[in-house]
Scaffold this active site. Structure first.
Site, PDB file in Angstrom:
ATOM      1  N   GLN A  76      33.132  57.378  19.209  1.00 10.01           N
ATOM      2  CA  GLN A  76      33.041  56.714  20.514  1.00 10.01           C
ATOM      3  C   GLN A  76      31.762  55.880  20.630  1.00 10.01           C
ATOM      4  O   GLN A  76      31.098  55.862  21.671  1.00 10.01           O
ATOM      5  CB  GLN A  76      33.121  57.748  21.636  1.00 10.01           C
ATOM      6  CG  GLN A  76      34.522  58.253  21.920  1.00 10.01           C
ATOM      7  CD  GLN A  76      35.408  57.188  22.559  1.00 10.01           C
ATOM      8  OE1 GLN A  76      34.935  56.282  23.230  1.00 10.01           O
ATOM      9  NE2 GLN A  76      36.712  57.298  22.349  1.00 10.01           N
ATOM     10  N   SER A  77      31.454  55.139  19.582  1.00 10.50           N
ATOM     11  CA  SER A  77      30.221  54.360  19.535  1.00 10.50           C
ATOM     12  C   SER A  77      30.226  53.196  20.533  1.00 10.50           C
ATOM     13  O   SER A  77      31.077  52.300  20.454  1.00 10.50           O
ATOM     14  CB  SER A  77      30.014  53.816  18.121  1.00 10.50           C
ATOM     15  OG  SER A  77      28.983  52.860  18.092  1.00 10.50           O
ATOM     16  N   ASN A  78      29.246  53.205  21.437  1.00  9.07           N
ATOM     17  CA  ASN A  78      29.054  52.055  22.319  1.00  9.07           C
ATOM     18  C   ASN A  78      28.571  50.839  21.533  1.00  9.07           C
ATOM     19  O   ASN A  78      28.925  49.701  21.831  1.00  9.07           O
ATOM     20  CB  ASN A  78      28.035  52.397  23.408  1.00  9.07           C
ATOM     21  CG  ASN A  78      28.506  53.488  24.340  1.00  9.07           C
ATOM     22  OD1 ASN A  78      29.582  53.408  24.907  1.00  9.07           O
ATOM     23  ND2 ASN A  78      27.698  54.521  24.498  1.00  9.07           N
TER      24      ASN A  78
END
Length: 341
Positions: A75-77
């Site tokens: 879930q990397s921004n």
């Protein structure tokens, strides 16, 4: 410092707002709390990485790249913002996503940032947990080069000396805004992970002799390792920015008491912080980065570490898209595959 001498492509909506949080201030009965809204930088719901990408992608263009590569957690921004900025510039984007949590629910593996990665046209490779993802990134970049492409590889979080320039600039922007408002800043607090944001802020604040102390709330590494990573990058960035010698070891301070079970996992504190900001101020945080940063600030206020009458600025690094990957941690649907710590 003359940052105008570095290649830069304008992508972010700057300056981002600096706002007072009156309801949170009253609820905590402590210092005056302000928020620097780097969740409002634009580009796919915004976030701190867009500032870094202005310098990184300008460098990619200068090198003639036709594809941008980067890596991050599922879930990397950072991955989402890289995909969005690459799309704006007409560059292909390839992302390496690392499974750091072993969560299997579809909210986490397919929704939130992952969905937007696909929506922005990025291609994705999935990796099991790996302590050397930047090494894997180099291998994938070499593979693309062997196929005739011109790859530009961005380390996790955009955290190198080029990317950190974005937060050197942010520090100057913040102090300028405070001066214009007549606001005395007593403390700046933010979440710190891959080190680039904190390193840039350290360089910017020290380079202009602001006298403003900075506290990073760690989201993944132990205190000693986090501070050493930030210090090394800050020293290197100061040399690049033209203020070599400005950074001292005591400028780098991290509190890593709020990491919980590890990076990628929410905590009871981050969930409470998200709910407080949403219900009191209408502002969204994320479960594992800005949420943990705010959880640390709230707890330190409750401990009396910041006094009434002081002005504390929290730098909101964005990440609200990640909420859609953590719906179950808020009690909706089935219990999360990895409970909050």
């Amino acid at each position: 410092m003359n940052l105008a001498r570095f290649p830069r492509v304008r992508l972010a909506h700057l300056p981002t707002p600096l706002e007072h949080l009156p309801n949170l201030t009253r609820a905590l009965n402590g210092p005056e709390i302000w928020i620097k809204r780097d969740d409002c930088t634009g580009m796919s719901s915004g976030g701190n990485k867009t500032r870094k990408l202005e310098f990184l992608l300008a460098e990619a263009q200068a090198q003639g790249a036709d594809i941008v590569l980067t890596q991050g957690a599922t879930q990397s921004n950072h991955a989402r913002q890289t995909a969005a900025c690459a799309a704006r510039l007409g560059l292909a984007c390839h992302i390496l996503l690392e499974d750091r949590t072993h969560k299997t629910d579809r909210d986490y593996t397919e929704n939130g940032n992952v969905f937007l990665d696909h929506l922005h046209g990025a291609t994705i490779e999935h990796f099991d947990s790996n302590p050397d993802m930047n090494g894997e990134l180099a291998k994938v970049a070499a593979r693309f080069a062997a196929d005739g492409r011109r790859p530009y590889a961005i380390p996790g979080g955009g955290s190198n000396t080029t990317g950190a320039l974005g937060y050197v600039n942010a520090a100057i922007e913040l102090v300028t805004q405070a001066n214009d408002l007549g606001l005395r800043i007593d403390h700046v607090v933010h979440a710190t992970g891959s080190a680039g944001t904190q390193a840039g802020l350290v360089v910017g604040l020290a380079g202009i002799h602001s006298g403003v102390p900075l506290l990073g709330i760690g989201v993944r590494a132990p205190k000693e390792r986090q501070e050493e990573n930030v210090y090394k990058l800050a020293v290197a960035t100061a040399a690049v920015a033209g203020c070599e010698g400005a950074v001292r070891r005591e400028h780098v301070v991290a509190n890593c008491d709020y990491v919980g079970s590890g990076y990628g996992f929410s905590t009871t504190g981050s969930i409470e912080a998200i709910q407080l900001l949403a219900r009191l101020e209408g502002i969204l945080l994320d479960p594992v980065y800005s949420g943990k940063g705010m959880a640390g600030l709230i707890d330190l206020v409750r401990q009396g570490r910041f006094r009434r009458g002081e002005n504390v600025v929290f730098i909101h690094t964005g990440g609200s898209v990640g909420l859609f990957g953590y719906v179950r941690d808020f009690g909706y649907g089935h219990p999360s595959s990895a409970p909050a710590a």
